[in-house]
Design a protein around this motif. Structure first.
Motif, PDB file in Angstrom:
ATOM      1  N   TRP A  47       0.826  -1.213   0.000  1.00  0.00           N
ATOM      2  CA  TRP A  47       0.000   0.000   0.000  1.00  0.00           C
ATOM      3  C   TRP A  47       0.856   1.258   0.000  1.00  0.00           C
ATOM      4  O   TRP A  47       0.386   2.324  -0.388  1.00  0.00           O
ATOM      5  CB  TRP A  47      -0.926   0.029   1.201  1.00  0.00           C
ATOM      6  CG  TRP A  47      -2.020  -0.982   1.163  1.00  0.00           C
ATOM      7  CD1 TRP A  47      -2.471  -1.672   0.075  1.00  0.00           C
ATOM      8  CD2 TRP A  47      -2.802  -1.423   2.268  1.00  0.00           C
ATOM      9  NE1 TRP A  47      -3.480  -2.518   0.438  1.00  0.00           N
ATOM     10  CE2 TRP A  47      -3.703  -2.391   1.780  1.00  0.00           C
ATOM     11  CE3 TRP A  47      -2.823  -1.118   3.611  1.00  0.00           C
ATOM     12  CZ2 TRP A  47      -4.624  -3.031   2.595  1.00  0.00           C
ATOM     13  CZ3 TRP A  47      -3.732  -1.753   4.425  1.00  0.00           C
ATOM     14  CH2 TRP A  47      -4.622  -2.692   3.922  1.00  0.00           C
ATOM     15  N   LEU A  48       2.104   1.160   0.458  1.00  0.00           N
ATOM     16  CA  LEU A  48       2.981   2.327   0.481  1.00  0.00           C
ATOM     17  C   LEU A  48       3.357   2.794  -0.924  1.00  0.00           C
ATOM     18  O   LEU A  48       3.844   3.907  -1.094  1.00  0.00           O
ATOM     19  CB  LEU A  48       4.243   2.028   1.287  1.00  0.00           C
ATOM     20  CG  LEU A  48       4.043   1.839   2.788  1.00  0.00           C
ATOM     21  CD1 LEU A  48       5.357   1.458   3.438  1.00  0.00           C
ATOM     22  CD2 LEU A  48       3.461   3.077   3.419  1.00  0.00           C
ATOM     23  N   LEU A  49       3.143   1.947  -1.921  1.00  0.00           N
ATOM     24  CA  LEU A  49       3.401   2.366  -3.303  1.00  0.00           C
ATOM     25  C   LEU A  49       2.499   3.515  -3.720  1.00  0.00           C
ATOM     26  O   LEU A  49       2.820   4.269  -4.636  1.00  0.00           O
ATOM     27  CB  LEU A  49       3.206   1.187  -4.261  1.00  0.00           C
ATOM     28  CG  LEU A  49       4.286   0.126  -4.222  1.00  0.00           C
ATOM     29  CD1 LEU A  49       3.910  -1.054  -5.108  1.00  0.00           C
ATOM     30  CD2 LEU A  49       5.609   0.706  -4.660  1.00  0.00           C
ATOM     31  N   LEU A  50       1.367   3.657  -3.051  1.00  0.00           N
ATOM     32  CA  LEU A  50       0.484   4.794  -3.338  1.00  0.00           C
ATOM     33  C   LEU A  50       1.147   6.122  -2.999  1.00  0.00           C
ATOM     34  O   LEU A  50       0.812   7.157  -3.583  1.00  0.00           O
ATOM     35  CB  LEU A  50      -0.825   4.668  -2.552  1.00  0.00           C
ATOM     36  CG  LEU A  50      -1.717   3.484  -2.924  1.00  0.00           C
ATOM     37  CD1 LEU A  50      -2.872   3.386  -1.951  1.00  0.00           C
ATOM     38  CD2 LEU A  50      -2.225   3.624  -4.339  1.00  0.00           C
ATOM     39  N   PHE A  51       2.089   6.090  -2.065  1.00  0.00           N
ATOM     40  CA  PHE A  51       2.799   7.296  -1.644  1.00  0.00           C
ATOM     41  C   PHE A  51       4.224   7.319  -2.191  1.00  0.00           C
ATOM     42  O   PHE A  51       5.092   7.999  -1.646  1.00  0.00           O
ATOM     43  CB  PHE A  51       2.823   7.387  -0.118  1.00  0.00           C
ATOM     44  CG  PHE A  51       1.452   7.363   0.489  1.00  0.00           C
ATOM     45  CD1 PHE A  51       0.594   8.425   0.332  1.00  0.00           C
ATOM     46  CD2 PHE A  51       1.014   6.254   1.199  1.00  0.00           C
ATOM     47  CE1 PHE A  51      -0.671   8.403   0.882  1.00  0.00           C
ATOM     48  CE2 PHE A  51      -0.241   6.220   1.758  1.00  0.00           C
ATOM     49  CZ  PHE A  51      -1.091   7.301   1.596  1.00  0.00           C
ATOM     50  N   TRP A  52       4.467   6.551  -3.254  1.00  0.00           N
ATOM     51  CA  TRP A  52       5.766   6.477  -3.931  1.00  0.00           C
ATOM     52  C   TRP A  52       6.893   6.015  -3.010  1.00  0.00           C
ATOM     53  O   TRP A  52       8.027   6.439  -3.143  1.00  0.00           O
ATOM     54  CB  TRP A  52       6.118   7.812  -4.584  1.00  0.00           C
ATOM     55  CG  TRP A  52       5.164   8.182  -5.645  1.00  0.00           C
ATOM     56  CD1 TRP A  52       5.082   7.643  -6.881  1.00  0.00           C
ATOM     57  CD2 TRP A  52       4.126   9.150  -5.570  1.00  0.00           C
ATOM     58  NE1 TRP A  52       4.050   8.221  -7.582  1.00  0.00           N
ATOM     59  CE2 TRP A  52       3.449   9.161  -6.797  1.00  0.00           C
ATOM     60  CE3 TRP A  52       3.687  10.015  -4.580  1.00  0.00           C
ATOM     61  CZ2 TRP A  52       2.377   9.985  -7.057  1.00  0.00           C
ATOM     62  CZ3 TRP A  52       2.620  10.838  -4.838  1.00  0.00           C
ATOM     63  CH2 TRP A  52       1.985  10.818  -6.066  1.00  0.00           C
ATOM     64  N   VAL A  53       6.571   5.146  -2.100  1.00  0.00           N
ATOM     65  CA  VAL A  53       7.572   4.561  -1.217  1.00  0.00           C
ATOM     66  C   VAL A  53       7.721   3.097  -1.602  1.00  0.00           C
ATOM     67  O   VAL A  53       6.784   2.314  -1.480  1.00  0.00           O
ATOM     68  CB  VAL A  53       7.158   4.678   0.268  1.00  0.00           C
ATOM     69  CG1 VAL A  53       8.178   3.993   1.156  1.00  0.00           C
ATOM     70  CG2 VAL A  53       6.968   6.123   0.662  1.00  0.00           C
ATOM     71  N   ARG A  54       8.885   2.729  -2.118  1.00  0.00           N
ATOM     72  CA  ARG A  54       9.134   1.336  -2.504  1.00  0.00           C
ATOM     73  C   ARG A  54       9.908   0.664  -1.381  1.00  0.00           C
ATOM     74  O   ARG A  54      11.120   0.808  -1.276  1.00  0.00           O
ATOM     75  CB  ARG A  54       9.921   1.269  -3.795  1.00  0.00           C
ATOM     76  CG  ARG A  54       9.129   1.705  -4.970  1.00  0.00           C
ATOM     77  CD  ARG A  54       9.896   1.418  -6.247  1.00  0.00           C
ATOM     78  NE  ARG A  54       9.090   1.820  -7.378  1.00  0.00           N
ATOM     79  CZ  ARG A  54       8.389   0.964  -8.109  1.00  0.00           C
ATOM     80  NH1 ARG A  54       8.427  -0.300  -7.837  1.00  0.00           N
ATOM     81  NH2 ARG A  54       7.669   1.399  -9.122  1.00  0.00           N
ATOM     82  N   LEU A  55       9.163  -0.057  -0.566  1.00  0.00           N
ATOM     83  CA  LEU A  55       9.769  -0.723   0.579  1.00  0.00           C
ATOM     84  C   LEU A  55       9.217  -2.143   0.649  1.00  0.00           C
ATOM     85  O   LEU A  55       8.102  -2.369   1.098  1.00  0.00           O
ATOM     86  CB  LEU A  55       9.449   0.030   1.865  1.00  0.00           C
ATOM     87  CG  LEU A  55       9.993  -0.545   3.155  1.00  0.00           C
ATOM     88  CD1 LEU A  55      11.503  -0.471   3.155  1.00  0.00           C
ATOM     89  CD2 LEU A  55       9.430   0.183   4.342  1.00  0.00           C
ATOM     90  N   ARG A  56       9.985  -3.076   0.131  1.00  0.00           N
ATOM     91  CA  ARG A  56       9.630  -4.493   0.226  1.00  0.00           C
ATOM     92  C   ARG A  56      10.916  -5.264   0.484  1.00  0.00           C
ATOM     93  O   ARG A  56      11.746  -5.400  -0.409  1.00  0.00           O
ATOM     94  CB  ARG A  56       8.967  -4.980  -1.052  1.00  0.00           C
ATOM     95  CG  ARG A  56       8.434  -6.390  -0.922  1.00  0.00           C
ATOM     96  CD  ARG A  56       7.683  -6.820  -2.142  1.00  0.00           C
ATOM     97  NE  ARG A  56       7.071  -8.108  -1.904  1.00  0.00           N
ATOM     98  CZ  ARG A  56       6.873  -8.994  -2.853  1.00  0.00           C
ATOM     99  NH1 ARG A  56       7.219  -8.708  -4.086  1.00  0.00           N
ATOM    100  NH2 ARG A  56       6.317 -10.140  -2.576  1.00  0.00           N
ATOM    101  N   PRO A  57      11.063  -5.761   1.694  1.00  0.00           N
ATOM    102  CA  PRO A  57      12.299  -6.492   2.009  1.00  0.00           C
ATOM    103  C   PRO A  57      12.497  -7.705   1.100  1.00  0.00           C
ATOM    104  O   PRO A  57      11.530  -8.339   0.671  1.00  0.00           O
ATOM    105  CB  PRO A  57      12.082  -6.929   3.457  1.00  0.00           C
ATOM    106  CG  PRO A  57      11.065  -5.997   3.997  1.00  0.00           C
ATOM    107  CD  PRO A  57      10.200  -5.619   2.847  1.00  0.00           C
ATOM    108  N   ARG A  58      13.746  -8.000   0.829  1.00  0.00           N
ATOM    109  CA  ARG A  58      14.078  -9.088  -0.088  1.00  0.00           C
ATOM    110  C   ARG A  58      13.597 -10.439   0.439  1.00  0.00           C
ATOM    111  O   ARG A  58      13.139 -11.288  -0.319  1.00  0.00           O
ATOM    112  CB  ARG A  58      15.578  -9.121  -0.325  1.00  0.00           C
ATOM    113  CG  ARG A  58      15.989 -10.224  -1.270  1.00  0.00           C
ATOM    114  CD  ARG A  58      17.431 -10.166  -1.610  1.00  0.00           C
ATOM    115  NE  ARG A  58      17.602  -9.048  -2.545  1.00  0.00           N
ATOM    116  CZ  ARG A  58      18.738  -8.413  -2.730  1.00  0.00           C
ATOM    117  NH1 ARG A  58      19.801  -8.765  -2.052  1.00  0.00           N
ATOM    118  NH2 ARG A  58      18.831  -7.433  -3.584  1.00  0.00           N
ATOM    119  N   PHE A  59      13.668 -10.652   1.760  1.00  0.00           N
ATOM    120  CA  PHE A  59      13.249 -11.951   2.285  1.00  0.00           C
ATOM    121  C   PHE A  59      11.754 -12.163   2.118  1.00  0.00           C
ATOM    122  O   PHE A  59      11.308 -13.293   1.914  1.00  0.00           O
ATOM    123  CB  PHE A  59      13.671 -12.127   3.749  1.00  0.00           C
ATOM    124  CG  PHE A  59      12.866 -11.324   4.736  1.00  0.00           C
ATOM    125  CD1 PHE A  59      11.760 -11.882   5.334  1.00  0.00           C
ATOM    126  CD2 PHE A  59      13.235 -10.031   5.060  1.00  0.00           C
ATOM    127  CE1 PHE A  59      11.024 -11.155   6.257  1.00  0.00           C
ATOM    128  CE2 PHE A  59      12.503  -9.302   5.973  1.00  0.00           C
ATOM    129  CZ  PHE A  59      11.389  -9.858   6.572  1.00  0.00           C
TER     130      PHE A  59
END
Length: 85
Positions: free
Chosen positions: A27-39
């Motif tokens: 959902w943070l992609l809506l605010f242009w934040v790309r945060l998805r841990p690799r694991f």
């Protein structure tokens, strides 16, 4: 035998919370934040790809793959607990 069952139940609980965390982070992609841990990606992408291969999960712009993954983890956990009381 009880230890193995408890380990499987714990695995399904952890997987459940990881799927929820992945949904919230998406959902943070809506605010242009790309945060998805690799694991998370390495663990959940094979599950999502397996579900997408057999079930069409896109309805418009909504992806229902995490919901199906959550429901299947809950189903497996319930079946495990019902079969070994």
């Amino acid at each position: 035998m009880n230890t193995l069952i408890l380990a499987c139940v714990l695995f399904f609980d952890v997987l459940h919370y990881m799927i929820i965390a992945d949904v919230i982070l998406s959902w943070l992609l809506l605010f242009w934040v790309r945060l998805r841990p690799r694991f998370l990606a390495q663990l959940l992408d094979p599950i999502y790809i397996f579900i997408r291969k057999y079930i069409p999960t896109n309805i418009g712009m909504f992806d229902l793959t995490p919901i199906i993954a959550l429901l299947t983890t809950l189903l497996f956990k319930a079946l495990l607990l019902m079969s070994f009381p």
